[in-house]
Design a protein around this motif. Structure first.
Motif, PDB file in Angstrom:
ATOM      1  N   ALA A  50       0.853  -1.165  -0.056  1.00 33.60           N
ATOM      2  CA  ALA A  50      -0.132   0.023   0.003  1.00 33.60           C
ATOM      3  C   ALA A  50       1.102   1.185   0.171  1.00 33.60           C
ATOM      4  N   LEU A  51       1.865   1.175   0.701  1.00 29.11           N
ATOM      5  CA  LEU A  51       2.854   2.318   0.810  1.00 29.11           C
ATOM      6  C   LEU A  51       3.519   2.548  -0.544  1.00 29.11           C
ATOM      7  N   ASP A  52       3.964   1.563  -1.308  1.00 31.39           N
ATOM      8  CA  ASP A  52       4.749   1.716  -2.537  1.00 31.39           C
ATOM      9  C   ASP A  52       3.304   1.991  -3.594  1.00 31.39           C
ATOM     10  N   ASN A  53       2.385   1.614  -3.415  1.00 31.85           N
ATOM     11  CA  ASN A  53       1.496   2.011  -4.415  1.00 31.85           C
ATOM     12  C   ASN A  53       0.593   3.407  -3.916  1.00 31.85           C
ATOM     13  N   HIS A  54       1.318   4.113  -3.174  1.00 32.81           N
ATOM     14  CA  HIS A  54       0.789   5.516  -2.812  1.00 32.81           C
ATOM     15  C   HIS A  54      -0.863   5.401  -2.410  1.00 32.81           C
ATOM     16  N   GLN A  55      -0.993   4.220  -1.583  1.00 32.10           N
ATOM     17  CA  GLN A  55      -2.341   4.276  -1.062  1.00 32.10           C
ATOM     18  C   GLN A  55      -2.474   4.793   0.298  1.00 32.10           C
ATOM     19  N   PHE A  56      -1.452   5.455   0.675  1.00 28.41           N
ATOM     20  CA  PHE A  56      -1.444   6.208   1.950  1.00 28.41           C
ATOM     21  C   PHE A  56      -1.078   7.773   1.710  1.00 28.41           C
ATOM     22  N   ALA A  57      -1.429   8.449   2.562  1.00 33.50           N
ATOM     23  CA  ALA A  57      -1.594   9.911   2.092  1.00 33.50           C
ATOM     24  C   ALA A  57      -1.626  10.669   3.620  1.00 33.50           C
ATOM     25  N   ILE A  58      -1.210  11.852   3.303  1.00 34.46           N
ATOM     26  CA  ILE A  58      -1.069  12.697   4.627  1.00 34.46           C
ATOM     27  C   ILE A  58      -2.387  13.812   4.405  1.00 34.46           C
ATOM     28  N   TRP A  59      -3.107  13.999   5.400  1.00 37.82           N
ATOM     29  CA  TRP A  59      -4.087  15.317   5.289  1.00 37.82           C
ATOM     30  C   TRP A  59      -3.825  16.167   6.379  1.00 37.82           C
ATOM     31  N   LEU A  60      -4.298  17.230   6.472  1.00 32.93           N
ATOM     32  CA  LEU A  60      -4.135  18.360   7.446  1.00 32.93           C
ATOM     33  C   LEU A  60      -5.268  18.790   8.102  1.00 32.93           C
ATOM     34  N   GLN A  61      -5.365  19.076   9.493  1.00 40.82           N
ATOM     35  CA  GLN A  61      -6.485  19.750  10.124  1.00 40.82           C
ATOM     36  C   GLN A  61      -5.884  20.829  10.601  1.00 40.82           C
ATOM     37  N   PRO A  62      -6.613  21.918  10.244  1.00 38.86           N
ATOM     38  CA  PRO A  62      -6.070  23.229  10.943  1.00 38.86           C
ATOM     39  C   PRO A  62      -6.476  23.537  12.546  1.00 38.86           C
ATOM     40  N   GLN A  63      -5.190  24.182  13.114  1.00 47.14           N
ATOM     41  CA  GLN A  63      -5.489  24.539  14.248  1.00 47.14           C
ATOM     42  C   GLN A  63      -5.550  26.104  14.280  1.00 47.14           C
ATOM     43  N   VAL A  64      -6.491  26.624  15.080  1.00 45.94           N
ATOM     44  CA  VAL A  64      -6.990  28.031  14.871  1.00 45.94           C
ATOM     45  C   VAL A  64      -6.875  28.635  16.323  1.00 45.94           C
ATOM     46  N   ASN A  65      -6.724  30.102  16.043  1.00 42.44           N
ATOM     47  CA  ASN A  65      -6.739  30.957  16.980  1.00 42.44           C
ATOM     48  C   ASN A  65      -8.354  31.142  17.170  1.00 42.44           C
ATOM     49  N   MET A  66      -8.940  30.856  18.365  1.00 41.44           N
ATOM     50  CA  MET A  66     -10.424  30.874  18.670  1.00 41.44           C
ATOM     51  C   MET A  66     -10.763  32.293  18.740  1.00 41.44           C
ATOM     52  N   GLN A  67      -9.790  33.060  18.980  1.00 42.43           N
ATOM     53  CA  GLN A  67     -10.469  34.484  19.113  1.00 42.43           C
ATOM     54  C   GLN A  67     -10.556  35.181  17.852  1.00 42.43           C
ATOM     55  N   THR A  68      -9.405  34.932  16.884  1.00 39.30           N
ATOM     56  CA  THR A  68      -9.400  35.378  15.669  1.00 39.30           C
ATOM     57  C   THR A  68      -9.868  34.731  14.566  1.00 39.30           C
ATOM     58  N   ARG A  69      -9.917  33.315  14.732  1.00 42.04           N
ATOM     59  CA  ARG A  69     -10.431  32.310  13.822  1.00 42.04           C
ATOM     60  C   ARG A  69      -9.180  32.386  12.558  1.00 42.04           C
ATOM     61  N   GLU A  70      -7.880  32.716  13.077  1.00 42.43           N
ATOM     62  CA  GLU A  70      -6.896  32.699  12.095  1.00 42.43           C
ATOM     63  C   GLU A  70      -6.144  31.042  12.040  1.00 42.43           C
ATOM     64  N   VAL A  71      -5.968  30.478  11.064  1.00 42.18           N
ATOM     65  CA  VAL A  71      -5.152  29.197  11.062  1.00 42.18           C
ATOM     66  C   VAL A  71      -3.728  29.459  11.447  1.00 42.18           C
ATOM     67  N   VAL A  72      -3.415  29.054  12.761  1.00 46.12           N
ATOM     68  CA  VAL A  72      -1.928  29.355  13.215  1.00 46.12           C
ATOM     69  C   VAL A  72      -1.132  27.928  12.693  1.00 46.12           C
ATOM     70  N   SER A  73      -1.664  26.663  12.814  1.00 45.96           N
ATOM     71  CA  SER A  73      -0.857  25.523  12.621  1.00 45.96           C
ATOM     72  C   SER A  73      -1.571  24.740  12.145  1.00 45.96           C
ATOM     73  N   ALA A  74      -1.166  23.452  11.697  1.00 44.08           N
ATOM     74  CA  ALA A  74      -2.057  22.250  11.096  1.00 44.08           C
ATOM     75  C   ALA A  74      -1.368  21.002  11.789  1.00 44.08           C
ATOM     76  N   GLU A  75      -2.368  20.166  11.753  1.00 39.18           N
ATOM     77  CA  GLU A  75      -2.051  18.790  12.246  1.00 39.18           C
ATOM     78  C   GLU A  75      -1.908  17.828  11.219  1.00 39.18           C
ATOM     79  N   VAL A  76      -0.912  16.936  11.032  1.00 36.39           N
ATOM     80  CA  VAL A  76      -0.795  15.854   9.876  1.00 36.39           C
ATOM     81  C   VAL A  76      -1.347  14.961  10.549  1.00 36.39           C
ATOM     82  N   LEU A  77      -2.323  14.274   9.700  1.00 40.98           N
ATOM     83  CA  LEU A  77      -2.990  13.155   9.863  1.00 40.98           C
ATOM     84  C   LEU A  77      -3.005  11.987   8.538  1.00 40.98           C
ATOM     85  N   LEU A  78      -2.763  10.664   9.188  1.00 40.79           N
ATOM     86  CA  LEU A  78      -2.555   9.831   8.063  1.00 40.79           C
ATOM     87  C   LEU A  78      -3.824   9.354   7.594  1.00 40.79           C
TER      88      LEU A  78
END
Length: 489
Positions: free
Chosen positions: A244-272
């Motif tokens: 699966a790894l060789d055939n590109h069946q894994f990918a990374i997705w991103l979930q934003p981490q935000v500043n709750m006061q300004t709703r600005e995206v300050v970072s992101a978490e990598v999810l498999l």
């Protein structure tokens, strides 16, 4: 493959040795029993003989008729048991002695061990003065020790021959039984395994031997087959994951981490994510445990780190400075190549300090905190920030708080289970927030799903969070389009 010494020979030698030991003890016990019985029988016979001559011998002694007394004693000779007869006066004076057989010496230890010779003493009383309690003399009869000695030797020979033959029969019988029940099945199993084709070894299943379905050999075969099945599943699963790894069946997705006061995206978490047969991309609940059980956590985890470094390098080339948080397990962290591998990735992709955040998750307890510190400190010195993920749950819990001071940690992540009950159930969340403040650590809340949770956390001073209230995990393309395009422009 050949054995240097057959198990059959070993077991027969052991059975024979044990049998001989117990037979020796048994022979000694029986020998003493037979000798004591013979002594008793001999004494009984001599008593009967003594009583048969007692009356005439008493009369002859009373009359001092020595020839008559000798004649009476000579009547004892045909019995063949007695070797000597003595008439002893009360003052221990020997009045008369009659020997019936020449004394032949016997071994001293035999005489002492079996208390030879056997003797009896019978008092002789006057028939004319029965009221007189004093005996006239004593008739002392002594058995033939040589006769007893021959009996002892004969008994030893008979017992030894009989029981050694019995031991041989038992050894052969027991060895044959063990050979048929144990040695043959084990030998057949060994030959079956030895003749296996190396290509078939991993999937081979042993045949359950006949008559061994319910014993230890059957249990051994079933355990082997079960372990073979587990190994086969392990190898198949490992092959499937690598494919699966060789055939590109894994990918990374991103979930934003935000500043709750300004709703600005300050970072992101990598999810498999893994591609499913229906074409969707998800994270199966058992995927991470499967990866760990197959021993591929470092391989796939290193792939995730390299993909994350590629994303960071691309963003840096576009002038985007947004940190990425990457989860690593305790197994991956303590891998001997973890530190050097990540430092090599940082150097190869020229990652700026502070842009990569490692979120240490403890799906398994870190058994060696000192080793973990030795890995994390060089990474932190190279600009990698460290966060404890899912803090308060599992092994990353309050009972391991004493390790926090030693670990080079920058942030804690408040687990979703503590966020779900907010704002009503806020006891544990409040404790962890207070702890983070006391230790001077940044706190990130995860799993925010409604505004009430967001408001309570902001009130407690927590500003950075992630959750479905802000965004689900996105593909790299979706994340770029939604959060980075305007920034880049």
């Amino acid at each position: 493959m050949r054995v240097s010494r057959s198990l059959t020979i070993k077991q027969m030698a052991m059975v024979s040795a044990v049998a001989v030991l117990f037979i020796f003890i048994f022979i000694v016990v029986q020998l003493f029993h037979f000798v004591q019985q013979s002594r008793y029988d001999t004494a009984s016979q001599m008593e009967k003989i003594a009583h048969s001559v007692r009356i005439p011998l008493s009369a002859a002694i009373l009359k001092a008729d020595i020839p008559q007394a000798e004649s009476i004693l000579n009547q004892i000779q045909p019995s063949g048991i007695i070797s000597r007869a003595d008439v002893v006066l009360p003052n221990q004076f020997q009045a008369l002695r009659q020997s019936f057989a020449p004394e032949r010496p016997i071994p001293m230890w035999i005489a002492r061990l079996f208390e030879l010779p056997v003797q009896i003493s019978l008092p002789l009383y006057s028939l004319e003065r029965p009221a007189n309690p004093q005996p006239l003399a004593y008739l002392v009869l002594q058995a033939d020790s040589w006769r007893m000695y021959k009996f002892i030797i004969s008994t030893i020979s008979t017992l030894l021959t009989t029981y050694l033959l019995l031991a041989l029969i038992l050894s052969v019988a027991i060895s044959w039984s063990i050979n048929r029940l144990i040695v043959h099945p084990i030998r057949n199993i060994a030959r079956e395994l030895d003749s296996l084709n190396p290509n078939d070894a991993a999937s081979h299943q042993l045949k359950l031997p006949h008559l061994h379905h319910d014993d230890e050999i059957g249990m051994l075969v079933r355990s082997y087959n079960r372990n073979q099945q587990m190994s086969q599943r392990h190898l198949t699963e490992e092959h499937d994951l690598l494919t699966a790894l060789d055939n590109h069946q894994f990918a990374i997705w991103l979930q934003p981490q935000v500043n709750m006061q300004t709703r600005e995206v300050v970072s992101a978490e990598v999810l498999l994510r893994m591609k499913q047969p229906d074409g969707s991309w998800t994270l199966p609940d058992d995927l991470i445990p499967r990866i760990e059980n197959c021993g591929l956590i470092f391989t796939i985890g290193n792939w995730v780190l390299e993909e994350s470094c590629r994303v960071l390098a691309r963003w840096q080339s576009q002038g985007i400075t947004m940190p990425l948080c990457v989860n690593i397990s305790a197994h991956q962290l303590l891998h001997e190549e973890m530190g050097s591998s990540l430092l090599e990735l940082l150097a190869r992709y020229r990652i700026q300090p502070g842009m990569l955040i490692l979120e240490v998750t403890e799906s398994h307890r870190i058994d060696d905190p000192k080793k973990a510190v030795s890995v994390l400190r060089p990474l932190r010195k190279a600009g990698v920030r460290i966060a404890l993920d899912d803090f308060g749950m599992g092994y990353a819990s309050l009972r391991h708080l004493h390790h926090l001071k030693a670990l080079p940690v920058d942030a804690l992540k408040l687990d979703k289970s503590f966020v779900d009950g907010l704002p009503e159930d806020h006891a544990m969340a409040g404790v962890i927030i207070g702890m983070a403040k006391t230790l001077g650590l940044k706190l990130v809340a995860e799993g925010i799903e409604n505004q009430a949770q967001c408001d309570w956390l902001l009130k407690e001073g927590v500003t950075v969070a992630q959750g479905y209230l802000f965004s689900r995990a996105l593909t790299l393309k979706e994340f770029d389009a939604q959060y980075l395009s305007a920034t880049h422009q």
